[in-house]
Design a protein around this motif. Structure first.
Motif, PDB file in Angstrom:
ATOM      1  N   UNK A   1       0.837  -1.190   0.000  1.00  0.00           N
ATOM      2  CA  UNK A   1       0.000   0.000   0.000  1.00  0.00           C
ATOM      3  C   UNK A   1       0.873   1.241   0.000  1.00  0.00           C
ATOM      4  N   UNK A   2       1.918   1.232   0.800  1.00  0.00           N
ATOM      5  CA  UNK A   2       2.819   2.386   0.883  1.00  0.00           C
ATOM      6  C   UNK A   2       3.474   2.644  -0.463  1.00  0.00           C
ATOM      7  N   UNK A   3       3.786   1.591  -1.191  1.00  0.00           N
ATOM      8  CA  UNK A   3       4.441   1.785  -2.492  1.00  0.00           C
ATOM      9  C   UNK A   3       3.521   2.546  -3.433  1.00  0.00           C
ATOM     10  N   UNK A   4       2.214   2.342  -3.258  1.00  0.00           N
ATOM     11  CA  UNK A   4       1.275   3.018  -4.134  1.00  0.00           C
ATOM     12  C   UNK A   4       0.904   4.397  -3.600  1.00  0.00           C
ATOM     13  N   UNK A   5       1.383   4.697  -2.413  1.00  0.00           N
ATOM     14  CA  UNK A   5       0.898   5.901  -1.748  1.00  0.00           C
ATOM     15  C   UNK A   5       1.379   7.165  -2.444  1.00  0.00           C
ATOM     16  N   UNK A   6       0.545   8.192  -2.416  1.00  0.00           N
ATOM     17  CA  UNK A   6       0.914   9.450  -3.062  1.00  0.00           C
ATOM     18  C   UNK A   6       1.399  10.485  -2.051  1.00  0.00           C
ATOM     19  N   UNK A   7       1.216  10.216  -0.755  1.00  0.00           N
ATOM     20  CA  UNK A   7       1.634  11.211   0.231  1.00  0.00           C
ATOM     21  C   UNK A   7       2.092  10.513   1.505  1.00  0.00           C
ATOM     22  N   UNK A   8       3.401  10.378   1.641  1.00  0.00           N
ATOM     23  CA  UNK A   8       3.967   9.757   2.842  1.00  0.00           C
ATOM     24  C   UNK A   8       4.937  10.751   3.480  1.00  0.00           C
TER      25      UNK A   8
ATOM     26  N   UNK B   1       7.491  11.980   1.033  1.00  0.00           N
ATOM     27  CA  UNK B   1       7.120  12.924  -0.034  1.00  0.00           C
ATOM     28  C   UNK B   1       6.392  14.155   0.487  1.00  0.00           C
ATOM     29  N   UNK B   2       6.097  14.192   1.791  1.00  0.00           N
ATOM     30  CA  UNK B   2       5.452  15.369   2.379  1.00  0.00           C
ATOM     31  C   UNK B   2       6.396  16.565   2.268  1.00  0.00           C
TER      32      UNK B   2
ATOM     33  N   UNK C   1       0.921  20.662   1.237  1.00  0.00           N
ATOM     34  CA  UNK C   1       1.506  19.392   1.673  1.00  0.00           C
ATOM     35  C   UNK C   1       2.259  18.703   0.540  1.00  0.00           C
ATOM     36  N   UNK C   2       1.816  18.962  -0.695  1.00  0.00           N
ATOM     37  CA  UNK C   2       2.365  18.257  -1.849  1.00  0.00           C
ATOM     38  C   UNK C   2       3.576  18.964  -2.457  1.00  0.00           C
TER      39      UNK C   2
ATOM     40  N   UNK D   1       2.421  15.434  -8.660  1.00  0.00           N
ATOM     41  CA  UNK D   1       2.045  14.966  -7.319  1.00  0.00           C
ATOM     42  C   UNK D   1       0.536  14.823  -7.114  1.00  0.00           C
TER      43      UNK D   1
ATOM     44  N   UNK E   1      -0.076   7.442  -9.414  1.00  0.00           N
ATOM     45  CA  UNK E   1       0.151   7.755  -7.997  1.00  0.00           C
ATOM     46  C   UNK E   1      -0.064   9.232  -7.693  1.00  0.00           C
ATOM     47  N   UNK E   2      -1.188   9.748  -8.154  1.00  0.00           N
ATOM     48  CA  UNK E   2      -1.493  11.150  -7.912  1.00  0.00           C
ATOM     49  C   UNK E   2      -2.475  11.282  -6.761  1.00  0.00           C
ATOM     50  N   UNK E   3      -2.234  12.289  -5.943  1.00  0.00           N
ATOM     51  CA  UNK E   3      -3.151  12.605  -4.857  1.00  0.00           C
ATOM     52  C   UNK E   3      -4.350  13.323  -5.469  1.00  0.00           C
TER      53      UNK E   3
ATOM     54  N   UNK F   1      -5.095   7.948  -1.535  1.00  0.00           N
ATOM     55  CA  UNK F   1      -5.241   9.134  -0.700  1.00  0.00           C
ATOM     56  C   UNK F   1      -5.945  10.221  -1.494  1.00  0.00           C
TER      57      UNK F   1
ATOM     58  N   UNK G   1      -1.985   8.718   5.404  1.00  0.00           N
ATOM     59  CA  UNK G   1      -0.965   8.120   6.268  1.00  0.00           C
ATOM     60  C   UNK G   1      -1.040   8.769   7.660  1.00  0.00           C
TER      61      UNK G   1
ATOM     62  N   UNK H   1       1.560  11.413   8.399  1.00  0.00           N
ATOM     63  CA  UNK H   1       1.290  12.647   7.653  1.00  0.00           C
ATOM     64  C   UNK H   1       0.165  13.412   8.343  1.00  0.00           C
TER      65      UNK H   1
END
Lengths: 507, 474
Positions: free
Chosen positions: A27-34, A37-38, B149-150, B214, B245-247, B283, B311, B314
């Motif tokens: 799931x983390x690998x697919x995550x867009x905001x960790x 990357x914050x 945040x991005x 992003x 993988x875009x928010x 997300x 997360x 975050x």
């Protein structure tokens, strides 16, 4: 039920769905905001007034509702300058009548509704779109309010103030962030630098971290009632020149957390210093109506600037005021404003453009600011009650300011500068070496460790001095002077007991 | 000007830009008396402000609630509706010192967040947690926070955010302010402003050298374009965002403004969840506002966002970031609280609320329908259906001569057109260039908010002006 046979270890996190099993790692690998990357600048931000100790106080409050082992039955929240929440006061009547009338004009038909407040409401609504507070206002804020603010400033200082230089914002904090933003150069190698006091109100360090700006820290002089020494300002500025482009200087007067009210002389010297180094003055004057001790008088930076004459009276500066403090304490309204003084007209056009993208500040906050800045006058129906309510609040604060400074100074190993203004005491505490070492072993600032202990043992929530920054090797904490008098006395006694036993434990 | 923050200079916001400033000057001149304008009032159709434009007056129960929260002695009066009294008491019970004048929790008052979570859950059929709800000073404030945040703060390869063209200019303004890269994707005018996945792919690919993509902003219902996206379109966008993988930033402030039969609002969150894994872990943030809908309380700066699947580390950072400004306006939070939890059937205030709300909604529906029809009846003008939101965005053919003239004056052709329109008829709309558009096309955005007669007058003035303009510049 579909049984899924799975080779993953039992203790790994699994998310089971109709489509199959996904591990937390995948799931983390697919995550867009960790956290990786914050926005890195966001990670730098700290704000102690609502920081870890306050979070802990909230947890304790929750536990106190049920069965618990704490040696106290309530948390005393002395961490934040919130007058209504802390029991310092109830809302001032005419202010709430005014805002209620603006909200639901039907109310004003009642014979109970004071006529002077009614005309104020009508005046405000007459300039609102559709005569409703629900319309967007002009981006700078409603014109009649800006006129009243300009009149207030003019009366206070004796110099003209133009409504076009007034900007209503969502609390002073919002305005401060906007102004600081104007001074940023977006140059990573040599960023803009802003001078901020130490100790300071942590909005400043938080904002400068968020913007990637350089924090030019100048130490206030604890031995001299937290005054600003020009030598110290020069030192701080000189030491920063390699690393940043100094652009502005923040002065908080009356001070937070330090509570000093600067002398006229001191303000003049600061202005001369800022002029010499071409610094934009950011004058945080939100406590201008909180001056407690006889002999302390508030001098506005603008008045002092103007009185000094040329070339000082052409310097650019911004002054901030707020609905959250004073004798009104309407923190939740997010009312506030700033006056831009001597600003370049092209720059002003840019400011107006920048703020227009968020349309306007809260109309209800603007209405609260309107009420505050233009209170009932002698002879008007609402005057007597207002006068009585206001003096009750002011006298209570005065009493507590004087009391609290005195009580802290009566505790061994504690030294507290007088609470000349604002809403806080900032006592300095001597911590035993052993306690300091222990705190460091836990990766905590010594006064943070101390304050957590104070909280766990007495239920008192104050903010560690490290949250405001301080001279290295010194330790402080900030308490408000807002809880009711008896609670404050009780608080200081609990503190005395705790402090003596802390000294014994760690000597 | 030499040392002001250079990014501030790049910021533009047409909704309150030069043409609106000019409209203000004209209004002043008209007020002062002596003037030569061939009209006696300015019709302000530039901004989505329901109260100011005469679309409606405030909804009664909302203002009673707010007045009660402001000055509690009122609720003891026998006139004060008992159901609203209870709501007031519930809110004040969680305020410090039982006063709206206290700072609230940084995320906002707990009862308001509980009610919002409930509203979302009822809307979507999926759980919503009050801890994921953040009250903010209008959706604009929340949008700026989430975009921040991005950001990566790398001037060489800054964060990139996909934004629609045409778009609501808060997005381009914010990205300019933050120094981020704007990845523009064109909406498909011939297909009711739908999002084409091919176009999304094109925009993204072309941006990869210049930025680190992003996030993606989708405005649904659309502003200025007024489309309400189909379920299928939303699903495809979700798949696209997952692939890259875009928010997802779902600007859904007009979720209660849908007009045409066959237009139904589908929330991004619901679609995400319905799609199942892996999409239901993506997300995203969804934004709502007190300024639109049937309530139109723009001045309150009420708004919120829901952070979905964020997360947990975050989330702590977000909480820390927002704490430095303490909290959003408590009165705006109370406003959002009133809106999201209206009177229920059987309650005292229900009948009046129901009537007020349906009047407003029918009026908007009527105007949405009327306005696009009228525009389409003007030669050389083509207007997509106003499926939702509060605007019509007609496309106008501008004669070549006029285009050249505009360029000689360093103006966008539709800006020149709109300024002429203002000077000749007093009607203030926003040029399409303020929202960006496909090169070579020209539009204007008008609201559908002025009262019906005014809207009819407006479109007739427009018809006349447009015909003359075509003659003058052919």
């Amino acid at each position: 039920m579909l049984a899924i046979r799975c080779r993953l270890p039992i203790n790994s996190s699994r998310i089971v769905s109709a489509a199959g099993v996904i591990t937390r790692k995948e799931q983390k690998r697919h995550a867009s905001l960790t956290m990786e990357t914050l926005n890195p600048l966001v990670k730098e931000v700290e704000y102690a007034v609502r920081g870890p100790i306050v979070i802990r106080a909230g947890e304790i409050e929750k536990k106190l509702k049920g069965s618990h082992n704490f040696p106290f039955d309530r948390v005393i929240r002395a961490n934040i300058g919130d007058c209504h929440a802390s029991g310092n006061q109830v809302p001032i009547t005419y202010i709430r009548q005014f805002v209620a009338g603006c909200t639901y004009p039907e109310l004003m038909k009642s014979s109970n509704f004071p006529s002077d407040i009614k005309s104020r409401v009508e005046r405000l609504l007459s300039v609102c779109g559709g005569k409703s507070l629900g319309a967007y206002t002009e981006s700078q804020g409603i014109i009649t309010i800006r006129e009243d603010i300009a009149a207030y400033i003019q009366q206070r200082d004796g110099y003209p103030s133009d409504p076009n230089n007034i900007y209503l914002c969502n609390g002073a904090s919002d305005g401060i962030k906007t102004i600081i933003k104007l001074l940023m150069n977006n140059n990573l190698e040599k960023p803009s630098g802003i001078m901020i006091p130490v100790p300071q109100y942590p909005l400043y360090s938080a904002t400068l971290s968020e913007y990637g700006a350089y924090q030019i820290e100048y130490y206030l002089d604890e031995g001299n009632n937290w005054a600003l020494n020009i030598d110290e300002l020069e030192r701080a500025l000189n030491q920063s020149k390699d690393r940043c482009v100094p652009r502005g200087m923040v002065i908080i007067n009356p001070g937070n957390p330090t509570g000093q009210v600067l002398s006229r002389d001191n303000i003049e010297n600061v202005i001369r210093f800022a002029h010499k180094h071409q610094l934009f003055i950011v004058a945080d004057e939100v406590y201008q109506e909180n001056v407690h001790l006889p002999g302390s008088k508030f001098f506005s930076f603008k008045k002092t600037l103007m009185d000094l004459g040329a070339p000082y009276n052409q310097m650019e500066m911004a002054s901030f005021h707020s609905a959250s403090k004073g004798w009104h304490g309407e923190c939740g309204s997010r009312g506030g404003y700033y006056e831009l003084i001597n600003i370049d007209k092209d720059v002003r056009v840019q400011v107006n453009k920048l703020i227009s993208a968020c349309l306007c500040s809260t109309a209800w906050g603007q209405a609260v600011m309107a009420a505050i800045i233009n209170p009932p006058k002698e002879g008007e129906p609402s005057y007597e009650l207002y006068k009585q309510e206001r003096s009750a609040v002011v006298n209570r604060l005065r009493e507590k300011a004087e009391l609290v400074g005195r009580l802290f100074n009566s505790v061994e190993g504690v030294q507290c500068n007088p609470v000349m203004g604002a809403m806080y005491a900032f006592p300095r505490i001597e911590l035993p070496k052993k306690a300091i070492e222990h705190a460091k072993s836990k990766n905590m600032a010594p006064d943070a460790f101390y304050c957590f202990q104070l909280l766990e043992k007495t239920g008192i929530c104050v903010v560690p001095g490290s949250g405001f920054k301080q001279s290295p090797g010194t330790h402080h904490f900030r308490t408000t002077i807002l809880p009711p008098v008896d609670q404050m006395k009780d608080m200081v006694e609990k503190f005395r007991t705790f402090h003596l036993s802390f000294l014994r434990e760690w000597k | 000007m030499a040392n002001i923050n250079p990014r501030v200079i790049k910021v533009e916001y047409a909704v309150r830009g030069p043409i609106v400033i000019r409209a203000g000057e004209i209004e002043k001149q008209i007020k002062e008396g002596q003037h030569n304008f061939p009209f006696d009032r300015v019709i302000r159709a530039n901004i989505g402000d329901c109260h100011a434009s005469g679309n409606q007056v405030p909804v009664t129960y909302i203002r009673q609630f707010l007045a009660g929260c402001t000055y509690p002695p009122l609720i003891d009066s026998s006139d004060f509706p008992s159901d609203i009294k209870q709501k007031v008491q519930r809110l004040l019970s969680v305020c410090g010192g039982k006063s709206l004048g206290s700072y609230t929790e940084s995320q906002g008052l707990i009862t308001v967040r509980e009610d919002i979570a409930k509203y979302i859950q009822e809307r979507d059929g999926y759980p919503s947690n009050p801890s994921d709800i953040y009250l903010c000073n209008g959706a604009s404030d929340g949008i700026k926070t989430v975009i921040k945040l991005l950001m990566n703060n790398d001037p060489k390869k800054p964060s990139g955010i996909m934004i629609p063209v045409p778009q609501y200019p808060l997005y381009s303004a914010t990205l300019s302010e933050y120094g981020a890269h704007q990845i523009e994707y064109y909406l498909d005018e011939d297909n009711n402003w739908a999002l084409n996945i091919d176009e999304l792919e094109r925009a993204l690919n072309q941006s990869k050298e210049h930025c680190v993509p992003r996030g993606i902003v989708i405005i649904n219902p659309g502003n200025p374009t007024g489309q309400v996206l189909s379920r299928e379109n939303i699903e495809n966008i979700v798949r696209f965002a997952e692939k890259h993988r875009l928010f997802i930033l779902a600007d859904e402030v007009y979720q209660e403004n849908t007009y045409l039969p066959g237009s139904k609002f589908f929330s991004f969150k619901k679609v995400l969840m319905d799609l199942g894994a892996p999409y239901n872990h993506m997300e995203m943030a969804s934004f709502h506002s007190a300024s639109k809908g049937w309530h139109g309380e723009c001045g309150s700066r009420g708004g919120y966002y829901e952070l979905i699947n964020i997360d947990k580390d975050v989330r702590m950072q977000v909480n820390k970031l927002i704490s430095a400004s303490l909290c959003s306006a408590a009165w705006g939070q109370a406003m959002m609280g009133a809106i999201i939890n209206p009177p229920k059937e059987g309650e005292l205030s229900y009948e009046l609320y129901k009537k007020e709300r349906s009047d407003i909604v029918s009026r908007l529906k009527q105007k949405a329908d009327l306005v696009s029809q009228l525009f389409n009846s003007v030669e050389g003008v083509r207007c997509n259906a106003v499926m939702g939101a509060m605007y019509a965005f007609p496309r106008i053919e501008i004669p070549e001569k006029a285009i050249q003239h505009a360029k000689s004056k360093n103006m966008a052709p539709d800006a020149f057109y709109c300024f002429q329109f203002l000077e000749k008829t007093g009607v203030c709309v926003v040029p399409g260039s303020g929202f960006k558009q496909k090169p070579g096309t020209h539009h204007l955005r008008t609201t559908i908010l002025p009262p019906v007669d005014q809207m009819k007058v407006m479109v007739e003035k427009f018809r006349k002006f447009h015909m003359e303009f075509l003659r003058e510049w052919k």
